[in-house]
Design an enzyme around this catalytic site. Sequence first.
Site, PDB file in Angstrom:
ATOM      1  N   LYS A  78      80.714 -25.809  -7.852  1.00 35.96           N
ATOM      2  CA  LYS A  78      80.630 -26.891  -6.867  1.00 35.96           C
ATOM      3  C   LYS A  78      80.009 -28.128  -7.511  1.00 35.96           C
ATOM      4  O   LYS A  78      80.507 -29.240  -7.359  1.00 35.96           O
ATOM      5  CB  LYS A  78      79.780 -26.441  -5.680  1.00 35.96           C
ATOM      6  CG  LYS A  78      79.435 -27.577  -4.719  1.00 35.96           C
ATOM      7  CD  LYS A  78      78.492 -27.149  -3.611  1.00 35.96           C
ATOM      8  CE  LYS A  78      77.098 -26.886  -4.125  1.00 35.96           C
ATOM      9  NZ  LYS A  78      76.056 -26.879  -3.076  1.00 35.96           N
ATOM     10  N   ASP A 122      82.975 -28.065   0.634  1.00 40.89           N
ATOM     11  CA  ASP A 122      82.246 -29.185   0.034  1.00 40.89           C
ATOM     12  C   ASP A 122      83.118 -30.061  -0.864  1.00 40.89           C
ATOM     13  O   ASP A 122      82.891 -31.273  -0.961  1.00 40.89           O
ATOM     14  CB  ASP A 122      81.032 -28.671  -0.762  1.00 40.89           C
ATOM     15  CG  ASP A 122      79.856 -28.375   0.174  1.00 40.89           C
ATOM     16  OD1 ASP A 122      80.062 -28.364   1.400  1.00 40.89           O
ATOM     17  OD2 ASP A 122      78.739 -28.156  -0.340  1.00 40.89           O
ATOM     18  N   ASN A 149      78.257 -30.804   5.362  1.00 42.05           N
ATOM     19  CA  ASN A 149      76.887 -30.489   4.953  1.00 42.05           C
ATOM     20  C   ASN A 149      76.802 -30.495   3.429  1.00 42.05           C
ATOM     21  O   ASN A 149      76.074 -29.705   2.832  1.00 42.05           O
ATOM     22  CB  ASN A 149      76.468 -29.133   5.530  1.00 42.05           C
ATOM     23  CG  ASN A 149      74.949 -28.946   5.507  1.00 42.05           C
ATOM     24  OD1 ASN A 149      74.212 -29.880   5.184  1.00 42.05           O
ATOM     25  ND2 ASN A 149      74.492 -27.753   5.831  1.00 42.05           N
ATOM     26  N   GLY A 151      75.614 -31.888   0.288  1.00 46.81           N
ATOM     27  CA  GLY A 151      74.633 -32.727  -0.398  1.00 46.81           C
ATOM     28  C   GLY A 151      75.214 -33.315  -1.675  1.00 46.81           C
ATOM     29  O   GLY A 151      74.931 -34.465  -2.027  1.00 46.81           O
ATOM     30  N   SER A 202      64.477 -33.758  -4.184  1.00 49.00           N
ATOM     31  CA  SER A 202      65.797 -33.297  -4.601  1.00 49.00           C
ATOM     32  C   SER A 202      66.186 -34.028  -5.870  1.00 49.00           C
ATOM     33  O   SER A 202      66.058 -35.248  -5.963  1.00 49.00           O
ATOM     34  CB  SER A 202      66.836 -33.577  -3.512  1.00 49.00           C
ATOM     35  OG  SER A 202      68.132 -33.401  -4.039  1.00 49.00           O
ATOM     36  N   SER A 203      66.679 -33.284  -6.849  1.00 48.89           N
ATOM     37  CA  SER A 203      67.134 -33.913  -8.087  1.00 48.89           C
ATOM     38  C   SER A 203      68.432 -34.682  -7.847  1.00 48.89           C
ATOM     39  O   SER A 203      68.854 -35.477  -8.675  1.00 48.89           O
ATOM     40  CB  SER A 203      67.346 -32.859  -9.167  1.00 48.89           C
ATOM     41  OG  SER A 203      68.445 -32.042  -8.820  1.00 48.89           O
ATOM     42  N   GLN A 204      69.048 -34.452  -6.710  1.00 50.87           N
ATOM     43  CA  GLN A 204      70.318 -35.144  -6.432  1.00 50.87           C
ATOM     44  C   GLN A 204      70.120 -36.652  -6.254  1.00 50.87           C
ATOM     45  O   GLN A 204      71.059 -37.419  -6.426  1.00 50.87           O
ATOM     46  CB  GLN A 204      70.977 -34.560  -5.187  1.00 50.87           C
ATOM     47  CG  GLN A 204      71.621 -33.197  -5.474  1.00 50.87           C
ATOM     48  CD  GLN A 204      72.295 -32.613  -4.252  1.00 50.87           C
ATOM     49  OE1 GLN A 204      72.496 -33.301  -3.261  1.00 50.87           O
ATOM     50  NE2 GLN A 204      72.637 -31.343  -4.325  1.00 50.87           N
ATOM     51  N   SER A 228      64.335 -29.178 -10.551  1.00 49.72           N
ATOM     52  CA  SER A 228      65.729 -28.758 -10.824  1.00 49.72           C
ATOM     53  C   SER A 228      66.347 -29.515 -12.009  1.00 49.72           C
ATOM     54  O   SER A 228      67.483 -29.975 -11.942  1.00 49.72           O
ATOM     55  CB  SER A 228      66.600 -28.975  -9.580  1.00 49.72           C
ATOM     56  OG  SER A 228      65.970 -28.521  -8.418  1.00 49.72           O
ATOM     57  N   ASP A 234      68.964 -22.451  -6.747  1.00 43.38           N
ATOM     58  CA  ASP A 234      70.001 -21.764  -5.966  1.00 43.38           C
ATOM     59  C   ASP A 234      70.092 -20.285  -6.322  1.00 43.38           C
ATOM     60  O   ASP A 234      70.068 -19.415  -5.454  1.00 43.38           O
ATOM     61  CB  ASP A 234      71.360 -22.442  -6.168  1.00 43.38           C
ATOM     62  CG  ASP A 234      71.444 -23.747  -5.387  1.00 43.38           C
ATOM     63  OD1 ASP A 234      70.494 -24.034  -4.622  1.00 43.38           O
ATOM     64  OD2 ASP A 234      72.442 -24.468  -5.545  1.00 43.38           O
ATOM     65  N   GLU A 258      70.559 -26.236   2.766  1.00 40.62           N
ATOM     66  CA  GLU A 258      71.446 -26.030   3.914  1.00 40.62           C
ATOM     67  C   GLU A 258      70.672 -25.608   5.163  1.00 40.62           C
ATOM     68  O   GLU A 258      71.041 -25.898   6.289  1.00 40.62           O
ATOM     69  CB  GLU A 258      72.523 -24.995   3.576  1.00 40.62           C
ATOM     70  CG  GLU A 258      73.688 -25.537   2.760  1.00 40.62           C
ATOM     71  CD  GLU A 258      73.404 -25.708   1.284  1.00 40.62           C
ATOM     72  OE1 GLU A 258      72.217 -25.708   0.873  1.00 40.62           O
ATOM     73  OE2 GLU A 258      74.381 -25.866   0.525  1.00 40.62           O
ATOM     74  N   ARG A 285      65.368 -22.538   3.593  1.00 39.94           N
ATOM     75  CA  ARG A 285      65.692 -21.238   2.994  1.00 39.94           C
ATOM     76  C   ARG A 285      64.462 -20.337   2.823  1.00 39.94           C
ATOM     77  O   ARG A 285      64.609 -19.120   2.747  1.00 39.94           O
ATOM     78  CB  ARG A 285      66.380 -21.446   1.641  1.00 39.94           C
ATOM     79  CG  ARG A 285      67.798 -21.943   1.794  1.00 39.94           C
ATOM     80  CD  ARG A 285      68.464 -22.223   0.469  1.00 39.94           C
ATOM     81  NE  ARG A 285      69.896 -22.401   0.652  1.00 39.94           N
ATOM     82  CZ  ARG A 285      70.709 -22.886  -0.280  1.00 39.94           C
ATOM     83  NH1 ARG A 285      70.245 -23.236  -1.455  1.00 39.94           N
ATOM     84  NH2 ARG A 285      72.000 -23.001  -0.039  1.00 39.94           N
ATOM     85  N   HIS A 329      75.809 -20.703   3.220  1.00 40.98           N
ATOM     86  CA  HIS A 329      76.652 -19.830   2.400  1.00 40.98           C
ATOM     87  C   HIS A 329      75.850 -18.874   1.536  1.00 40.98           C
ATOM     88  O   HIS A 329      76.197 -17.702   1.389  1.00 40.98           O
ATOM     89  CB  HIS A 329      77.589 -20.683   1.536  1.00 40.98           C
ATOM     90  CG  HIS A 329      76.888 -21.702   0.671  1.00 40.98           C
ATOM     91  ND1 HIS A 329      77.242 -21.966  -0.618  1.00 40.98           N
ATOM     92  CD2 HIS A 329      75.824 -22.519   0.920  1.00 40.98           C
ATOM     93  CE1 HIS A 329      76.445 -22.902  -1.117  1.00 40.98           C
ATOM     94  NE2 HIS A 329      75.583 -23.250  -0.203  1.00 40.98           N
ATOM     95  N   ARG A 330      74.748 -19.368   0.970  1.00 42.31           N
ATOM     96  CA  ARG A 330      73.989 -18.507   0.051  1.00 42.31           C
ATOM     97  C   ARG A 330      73.245 -17.385   0.784  1.00 42.31           C
ATOM     98  O   ARG A 330      73.041 -16.312   0.220  1.00 42.31           O
ATOM     99  CB  ARG A 330      73.029 -19.331  -0.802  1.00 42.31           C
ATOM    100  CG  ARG A 330      73.752 -20.333  -1.661  1.00 42.31           C
ATOM    101  CD  ARG A 330      73.055 -20.709  -2.932  1.00 42.31           C
ATOM    102  NE  ARG A 330      73.824 -21.775  -3.556  1.00 42.31           N
ATOM    103  CZ  ARG A 330      74.954 -21.593  -4.236  1.00 42.31           C
ATOM    104  NH1 ARG A 330      75.417 -20.384  -4.433  1.00 42.31           N
ATOM    105  NH2 ARG A 330      75.617 -22.613  -4.739  1.00 42.31           N
ATOM    106  N   LYS A 357      81.786 -22.811   2.342  1.00 42.30           N
ATOM    107  CA  LYS A 357      81.198 -24.028   1.770  1.00 42.30           C
ATOM    108  C   LYS A 357      81.445 -24.103   0.266  1.00 42.30           C
ATOM    109  O   LYS A 357      81.758 -25.165  -0.264  1.00 42.30           O
ATOM    110  CB  LYS A 357      79.694 -24.060   2.052  1.00 42.30           C
ATOM    111  CG  LYS A 357      79.029 -25.371   1.693  1.00 42.30           C
ATOM    112  CD  LYS A 357      77.597 -25.381   2.199  1.00 42.30           C
ATOM    113  CE  LYS A 357      77.033 -26.783   2.315  1.00 42.30           C
ATOM    114  NZ  LYS A 357      76.753 -27.435   1.066  1.00 42.30           N
TER     115      LYS A 357
END
Length: 670
Positions: free
Chosen positions: A22, A49, A103, A105, A180-182, A208, A327, A355, A358, A409-410, A435
């Site tokens: 992904k 996604d 959803n 990211g 978030s590293s995003q 991350s 993850d 998501e 968690r 999903h995870r 996802k």
Amino acid sequence: MDYLDLPALTRAAGTVRLPGSKSISNRMLLLAALAQGETEIRDLLDSDDTRVMLDALRKLGVGVAAIADAPRDRVAAMGGNAYRITGCGGAFPGKEGDLFMGNAGTAIRPLTAALALSGGHYRLSGVARMHERPIGDLVDGLRQIGADVRYAGKEGFPPLDIHPASVRLAAPIRVRGDVSSQFLTALLMALPLAGETAVIEMTTELISKPYIEITLNLMAHFCVTVEREGWQRFTIRGGQRYVSPGIVHVEGDASGASYFLAAGAIGGGPVRVEGVGRGSIQGDVKFADALAVMGARIEMGENWIEASSPEDGKLKSFDLDLNHIPDAAMTLAIAALFADGPCRLRNIASWRVKETDRITAMTTELRKLGASVEEGADYLVVAPPVASSAVSPVPTFSAGAAIDTYDDHRMAMCFSLAALGGVPVRINDPKCVAKTFPDYFERFGRIAAPVIAIDGPSASGKGTVAQRVAETLGFHFLDSGALYRLTALAAIRAGVALDDEAGVAGVAATLPAEFPGERILLAGADVTEAIRAEDIGVGASKVAALPAVRTALLERQRAYRRLPGLVADGRDMGSVVFPEAPAKVFLTASAEARAERRHKQLIGKGMPANMRPLLQDILQELRERDARDAARSVAPLKQGEDAELVDTTPLGIDEAVAAVLDIVRRRLPQ
Ligand code: DC
């Protein structure tokens, strides 16, 4: 609510080809869209996604075309897709757009940054949970350079309204990296659009980090280099622009690999994943190291990883900082259920903004299985459920837990592994795996569904017994002999000589066979009766002796392995096709008894006496067929060392079925 009931499982072994990553798929799509030139992306993940990203790019005026007949880099990859993206060579041509991000990211963060530099009016929104996932640090970063990004709902969260603005890159952009590293990924990918030199400075520790390495790696692939000083400061020199590298290939999903590798570590193994390995650019391949810490046996090649249980069968407890694999770390929380003591997962605060939250979700659901869990702000301690009175502790999972998955999903994929604790597990809303991994449960079934292999000679009553056993257990049924018979029939009809190995193998590889209900179709025509003719049986035995034919049918047979289980009937089910089958039966009867049964069967079918072969001819024919099946060089007919003998000479069908079920009860968890 929709649910999936997983049966009690104990063994996992086999090979899985992974769907595309992904993280890589969505990054490549965006980079290809911003680049100059056409990019062909192969093995792109086909999931919710990535669909979100593809739809958004189309709306923004990017040329997106599916390539129907692109060569597949991973031969049997299911769901792998190829796309031709015609890049815009800069900012998006579409200057307006209302984009729904679901959803995802990996779609909303980078798109927000790229759109903020595209000089248009855009709205970005998502599902309710997306509107609870923070984006403030990214928006703050973009505002520092003059971008006009506004919150359309709650401050700090999507939905967002983006307006045209002129950006100035004079001062470094200061951004947090601990949520978030995003956010950093998004800025890095978008800033080359500005044309000037851009500098990003982190104001906190970056989490991350391996995901940033993926970003930098892929940017370099598209000809933009970033100078990095530690994980503190990143410089993108001005004058660089993205240029298509032509054809690119998406690696298998390393996070998705974690479920199968853990299954191998828990359920014996070996389980091999194909599509990631030593050459991977994904940080989550390091999950294999964590499994090794637990004592699992790991082997790795350039493009594959294999996991098996520890030599002594017992996974060890661990205390690990998992910040680098957030993850895949979820999979370790489940592996902890099978460890010899409490396991500590540290530095996983980012779980709370994924998501779902968690950390809380994992705690709640692990407790349903009987584990004791300590939940911290950024850590978990998972103590496996054990029988307190047992002399040596044995896992005693609470049976029949119904696991909630929180549209994550995870969560769904992780908890499938709990069934390997030998208890049935219900997964609520299993479809949320779409996802990132739409056919996860089919592939999980391919390595974990129990197989009952029933081998033996012709006319031993094997087929009838196997079918009855399958019905009793509610399992799927594979009549492998039918595939060899179909191959012989199709070859004869196509005028291919039965000793033409390559020719017959070609027929076998592309056999247009279907099995609706009780019927068997070849190229749409009903051949249920036709393949039972004596001459086709003889032909089947001839083509079955050709190694290339057996190879051509191998994967087709393995694809029958599905949850809740499979009864497979043939000659080499236990030895070659499903060597890991937990229950193996060699079902036979004396040649005389088998000849008599076949003779009675023909009378039963109403075959007139003058057309019926004599009993002694049937006996002769059976002996010749046995000799041929037993003498061939590949997969000869014989009782395997690990197969249990059921001699049906003195038994009726009911008794034979009972004898096999008895073996199954001893070998499979209830
Ligand atoms: O079980 P059957 O009579 O339908 O099988 C037809 C032929 O196919 C038989 O001669 C042996 C061969 N066969 C095989 O070699 N391997 C299998 N797994 C199943 C059948």
